[in-house]
Design a protein around this motif. Structure first.
Motif, PDB file in Angstrom:
ATOM      1  N   PRO A   1       8.123  47.882  13.061  1.00 51.38           N
ATOM      2  CA  PRO A   1       9.048  47.013  12.839  1.00 51.38           C
ATOM      3  C   PRO A   1      10.059  47.380  11.890  1.00 51.38           C
ATOM      4  CG  PRO A   1       6.670  45.973  12.265  1.00 51.38           C
ATOM      5  CD  PRO A   1       6.954  47.109  13.098  1.00 51.38           C
ATOM      6  N   TYR A   2      11.501  47.029  11.972  1.00 49.04           N
ATOM      7  CA  TYR A   2      12.457  47.226  10.435  1.00 49.04           C
ATOM      8  C   TYR A   2      12.821  46.181  10.009  1.00 49.04           C
ATOM      9  CZ  TYR A   2      15.358  49.510   7.738  1.00 49.04           C
ATOM     10  OH  TYR A   2      16.545  49.893   6.745  1.00 49.04           O
ATOM     11  N   ASP A   3      13.765  45.197  11.472  1.00 44.73           N
ATOM     12  CA  ASP A   3      14.233  44.419  11.129  1.00 44.73           C
ATOM     13  C   ASP A   3      13.653  42.418  10.695  1.00 44.73           C
ATOM     14  OD1 ASP A   3      16.389  42.277  10.413  1.00 44.73           O
ATOM     15  OD2 ASP A   3      17.469  43.836  11.990  1.00 44.73           O
ATOM     16  N   PHE A   4      13.719  42.471   9.620  1.00 48.33           N
ATOM     17  CA  PHE A   4      12.836  41.426   9.938  1.00 48.33           C
ATOM     18  C   PHE A   4      13.621  40.269   9.874  1.00 48.33           C
ATOM     19  CE2 PHE A   4       9.909  43.865   8.078  1.00 48.33           C
ATOM     20  CZ  PHE A   4       9.208  44.197   9.516  1.00 48.33           C
ATOM     21  N   ASN A   5      14.760  39.915  10.232  1.00 53.16           N
ATOM     22  CA  ASN A   5      16.253  39.101   9.586  1.00 53.16           C
ATOM     23  C   ASN A   5      16.009  38.230  11.261  1.00 53.16           C
ATOM     24  OD1 ASN A   5      17.201  39.523   6.972  1.00 53.16           O
ATOM     25  ND2 ASN A   5      18.048  41.043   7.465  1.00 53.16           N
ATOM     26  N   ASN A   6      15.454  38.578  12.284  1.00 53.35           N
ATOM     27  CA  ASN A   6      15.775  37.547  13.403  1.00 53.35           C
ATOM     28  C   ASN A   6      14.629  36.726  13.551  1.00 53.35           C
ATOM     29  OD1 ASN A   6      17.759  39.742  14.872  1.00 53.35           O
ATOM     30  ND2 ASN A   6      16.333  40.963  14.652  1.00 53.35           N
ATOM     31  N   TRP A   7      14.469  35.042  13.089  1.00 45.42           N
ATOM     32  CA  TRP A   7      12.855  34.699  12.900  1.00 45.42           C
ATOM     33  C   TRP A   7      13.349  33.212  13.584  1.00 45.42           C
ATOM     34  CZ3 TRP A   7      15.364  30.807  10.484  1.00 45.42           C
ATOM     35  CH2 TRP A   7      16.715  31.099   9.667  1.00 45.42           C
ATOM     36  N   VAL A   8      12.374  32.434  13.184  1.00 45.51           N
ATOM     37  CA  VAL A   8      11.927  31.035  14.313  1.00 45.51           C
ATOM     38  C   VAL A   8      11.802  30.984  12.654  1.00 45.51           C
ATOM     39  CG1 VAL A   8      10.964  29.704  15.430  1.00 45.51           C
ATOM     40  CG2 VAL A   8      11.505  32.209  15.987  1.00 45.51           C
ATOM     41  N   GLU A   9      13.350  29.260  12.757  1.00 49.25           N
ATOM     42  CA  GLU A   9      12.733  28.336  11.269  1.00 49.25           C
ATOM     43  C   GLU A   9      10.615  28.019  11.285  1.00 49.25           C
ATOM     44  OE1 GLU A   9      13.157  28.249   8.041  1.00 49.25           O
ATOM     45  OE2 GLU A   9      14.951  27.753   8.404  1.00 49.25           O
ATOM     46  N   SER A  10      10.822  27.650  10.514  1.00 53.28           N
ATOM     47  CA  SER A  10       9.473  27.497   9.992  1.00 53.28           C
ATOM     48  C   SER A  10       9.128  26.274   9.153  1.00 53.28           C
ATOM     49  CB  SER A  10       8.307  28.408   9.644  1.00 53.28           C
ATOM     50  OG  SER A  10       8.716  29.018   8.124  1.00 53.28           O
ATOM     51  N   GLU A  11       7.918  24.775   9.204  1.00 53.98           N
ATOM     52  CA  GLU A  11       8.394  24.084   7.738  1.00 53.98           C
ATOM     53  C   GLU A  11       7.796  24.637   6.816  1.00 53.98           C
ATOM     54  OE1 GLU A  11       8.072  20.636   8.692  1.00 53.98           O
ATOM     55  OE2 GLU A  11       8.734  21.209  11.366  1.00 53.98           O
ATOM     56  N   GLU A  12       8.027  25.690   6.390  1.00 53.01           N
ATOM     57  CA  GLU A  12       7.896  26.423   5.030  1.00 53.01           C
ATOM     58  C   GLU A  12       8.672  26.578   4.930  1.00 53.01           C
ATOM     59  OE1 GLU A  12       5.968  26.543   1.151  1.00 53.01           O
ATOM     60  OE2 GLU A  12       4.823  25.636   3.564  1.00 53.01           O
ATOM     61  N   GLY A  13       9.748  27.421   5.451  1.00 52.94           N
ATOM     62  CA  GLY A  13      10.990  27.605   5.585  1.00 52.94           C
ATOM     63  C   GLY A  13      11.411  26.204   5.410  1.00 52.94           C
ATOM     64  N   LEU A  14      11.728  25.612   6.141  1.00 52.07           N
ATOM     65  CA  LEU A  14      12.486  23.878   5.651  1.00 52.07           C
ATOM     66  C   LEU A  14      11.861  23.512   4.282  1.00 52.07           C
ATOM     67  CD1 LEU A  14      12.342  22.335   9.556  1.00 52.07           C
ATOM     68  CD2 LEU A  14      14.557  24.059   7.701  1.00 52.07           C
ATOM     69  N   LYS A  15      10.590  23.431   4.196  1.00 50.91           N
ATOM     70  CA  LYS A  15      10.247  22.801   2.779  1.00 50.91           C
ATOM     71  C   LYS A  15      10.575  23.851   1.393  1.00 50.91           C
ATOM     72  CE  LYS A  15       6.030  21.730   0.242  1.00 50.91           C
ATOM     73  NZ  LYS A  15       4.716  22.532   0.308  1.00 50.91           N
ATOM     74  N   ILE A  16      11.009  25.187   1.643  1.00 52.34           N
ATOM     75  CA  ILE A  16      11.843  25.526   0.608  1.00 52.34           C
ATOM     76  C   ILE A  16      13.021  24.973   0.150  1.00 52.34           C
ATOM     77  CG2 ILE A  16      12.449  27.745  -0.716  1.00 52.34           C
ATOM     78  CD1 ILE A  16       9.492  29.144   1.123  1.00 52.34           C
TER      79      ILE A  16
ATOM     80  N   LEU B   1      16.235  31.950  18.886  1.00 54.52           N
ATOM     81  CA  LEU B   1      15.990  32.120  17.064  1.00 54.52           C
ATOM     82  C   LEU B   1      17.021  31.226  16.368  1.00 54.52           C
ATOM     83  CD1 LEU B   1      16.582  36.126  17.651  1.00 54.52           C
ATOM     84  CD2 LEU B   1      14.284  35.129  17.475  1.00 54.52           C
ATOM     85  N   ASP B   2      16.635  31.043  15.115  1.00 53.44           N
ATOM     86  CA  ASP B   2      17.355  31.057  14.098  1.00 53.44           C
ATOM     87  C   ASP B   2      18.515  31.527  12.892  1.00 53.44           C
ATOM     88  OD1 ASP B   2      16.579  28.004  15.191  1.00 53.44           O
ATOM     89  OD2 ASP B   2      14.557  28.369  14.491  1.00 53.44           O
ATOM     90  N   GLY B   3      17.537  32.299  12.694  1.00 50.39           N
ATOM     91  CA  GLY B   3      17.750  33.726  12.113  1.00 50.39           C
ATOM     92  C   GLY B   3      17.712  35.412  12.754  1.00 50.39           C
ATOM     93  N   VAL B   4      19.669  36.115  12.741  1.00 51.70           N
ATOM     94  CA  VAL B   4      20.161  37.290  13.073  1.00 51.70           C
ATOM     95  C   VAL B   4      19.829  38.216  11.667  1.00 51.70           C
ATOM     96  CG1 VAL B   4      19.874  36.182  15.576  1.00 51.70           C
ATOM     97  CG2 VAL B   4      21.675  37.074  13.879  1.00 51.70           C
ATOM     98  N   GLY B   5      19.414  39.062  12.032  1.00 53.16           N
ATOM     99  CA  GLY B   5      19.661  40.933  11.634  1.00 53.16           C
ATOM    100  C   GLY B   5      21.429  41.341  11.926  1.00 53.16           C
ATOM    101  N   GLY B   6      21.308  42.007  11.908  1.00 54.92           N
ATOM    102  CA  GLY B   6      22.870  42.697  11.971  1.00 54.92           C
ATOM    103  C   GLY B   6      22.323  44.174  13.176  1.00 54.92           C
ATOM    104  N   GLY B   7      21.407  44.568  12.832  1.00 51.34           N
ATOM    105  CA  GLY B   7      21.265  45.964  13.725  1.00 51.34           C
ATOM    106  C   GLY B   7      21.849  46.100  14.739  1.00 51.34           C
ATOM    107  N   ALA B   8      21.737  45.197  15.942  1.00 55.89           N
ATOM    108  CA  ALA B   8      21.623  45.676  17.281  1.00 55.89           C
ATOM    109  C   ALA B   8      22.062  43.951  18.103  1.00 55.89           C
ATOM    110  CB  ALA B   8      21.494  46.224  18.491  1.00 55.89           C
ATOM    111  N   VAL B   9      23.469  43.712  17.539  1.00 52.21           N
ATOM    112  CA  VAL B   9      23.620  42.202  17.416  1.00 52.21           C
ATOM    113  C   VAL B   9      24.773  41.676  18.558  1.00 52.21           C
ATOM    114  CG1 VAL B   9      23.475  39.229  17.245  1.00 52.21           C
ATOM    115  CG2 VAL B   9      22.332  41.198  16.171  1.00 52.21           C
TER     116      VAL B   9
END
Length: 369
Positions: free
Chosen positions: A255-270, A310-318
């Motif tokens: 895997p290369y692009d880690f900007n495609n993600w689903v929000e987490s409770e820890e992320g909201l807390k941060i 998803l809640d976040g995306v990268g820019g590789g191929a969108v």
């Protein structure tokens, strides 16, 4: 502007301050010498409008009479008739492929030309940083464009080459540009570049926008048809990388692009604990959010059409429906809900009411430096 067969290359170099002084001087001279002549001339308007007209979009050729203008000077677009559908190729929907480029890779260009979507329906837009890397990348791309033209293989509808008028990082080495400490600065610069690119290149006839990084060197030839068939407002492919694995003495993928993600409770807390001007950067141990990353959901035996919200995306191929950008979704160069650039774009699109998806089993491949 250089014309090529069915396509043309539009060179844009933006230096507004350098143009302001001479333009101001010309305006002053014009009004000084011609104001008197204008006041004594006929008051008859240059343009007249036929009151019998029912509007701009009827078929009555005499409904609008414009004088003293070049032929075909005014174009009419009815965006209500613009289709954006899962049958994009069958309906001849236009696609705009946008690529920020700090280095030119021949594999990127070769892959781009292998796309099976009708090239006459594809426009290309590139933006280059105004530094030595950008100069070199622009020079190399221009060389390949000239070769393609000479071989009658340059059949894209339009190609725009844009020089960036904002700052960029000095070093474009992978280890430097991905260092945690430079992410806010780097991605703010990238956001400005992406906004310049889409605001400059988006046409009224554009149905889809495909953001394709200059490092993406391998995709399915049917990439555009595959992505448009999902008919999603925002849809990201899963970016992987080929490499030689010494442990198994064979080529493998990771895997290369880690900007495609689903929000987490820890992320909201941060996020709640951050100052207004601070951002969360995904994929770094320095800021562990424990968000589910699409890169880790790849199943080699799974259906490539499997979708993942998803809640976040990268820019590789969108792939983005052009109306998402027309409605105001851009790439924030500032902290937007503690997100920036492509991840901030996904947040903005969702705030506008659009859904964001990814395809965990649909891979495109990033260059391995």
């Amino acid at each position: 502007m250089v014309h090529y067969k069915n396509s043309y290359i539009n060179y844009i170099r933006r230096r507004p301050l350098a143009l302001l002084a001479p333009i101001t001087l010309l305006v002053i001279i014009y009004f000084y010498f011609f104001s008197t002549a204008s006041s004594s001339s006929s008051t008859k308007p240059k343009y007249s409008y036929n009151k019998k007209s029912k509007g701009w979009f009827n078929n009555n050729k005499d409904s609008v009479i414009l004088k003293n203008l070049p032929k075909n000077h005014i174009k009419h677009y009815d965006l209500n008739k613009l289709t954006i559908s899962k049958d994009a190729l069958a309906k001849k929907e236009e696609v705009l492929i946008l690529t920020p480029m700090s280095k030119f890779l021949p594999e990127y260009w070769e892959n781009l030309n292998k796309l099976t979507y009708d090239h006459s329906l594809i426009s290309l837009g590139f933006i280059f940083p105004r530094n030595n890397d950008g100069d070199e990348a622009l020079k190399n791309l221009e060389s390949y464009l000239k070769i393609a033209k000479a071989n009658n293989k340059l059949n894209f509808k339009k190609i725009t080459l844009l020089r960036q008028d904002s700052n960029s990082l000095t070093s474009q080495l992978e280890k430097d540009r991905h260092a945690f400490k430079v992410q806010k600065e780097r991605r703010s610069m990238m956001a400005l570049a992406r906004n310049s690119l889409v605001f400059t290149c988006l046409d009224p006839s554009t149905s889809w926008v495909l953001w394709l990084d200059a490092d993406i060197v391998e995709t399915s030839p049917n990439l555009i048809q595959d992505l448009t068939s999902h008919d999603k407002a925002v849809l990201s492919a899963n970016v992987y990388q080929r490499f030689f694995d010494d442990k198994i003495n064979a080529e493998s993928i990771r895997p290369y692009d880690f900007n495609n993600w689903v929000e987490s409770e820890e992320g909201l807390k941060i996020a709640k604990g951050l100052a207004d001007d601070e951002i969360i950067v995904e994929g770094y141990a320095e800021m562990a959010t424990y968000r589910p990353l699409m890169a880790h959901f790849y199943d080699a035996n799974g259906d490539k059409n499997t979708e993942m919200a998803l809640d976040g995306v990268g820019g590789g191929a969108v792939l983005v429906k052009a109306d998402v950008h027309r409605d105001g979704a851009m790439f924030p160069s500032f902290p937007f809900y503690h997100l920036i650039e492509t991840e901030g774009f996904a947040k903005m699109a969702k705030r506008l009411g659009y859904e964001v998806f990814g395809l965990p089993n649909y891979l495109v491949f990033h260059h391995n430096e």
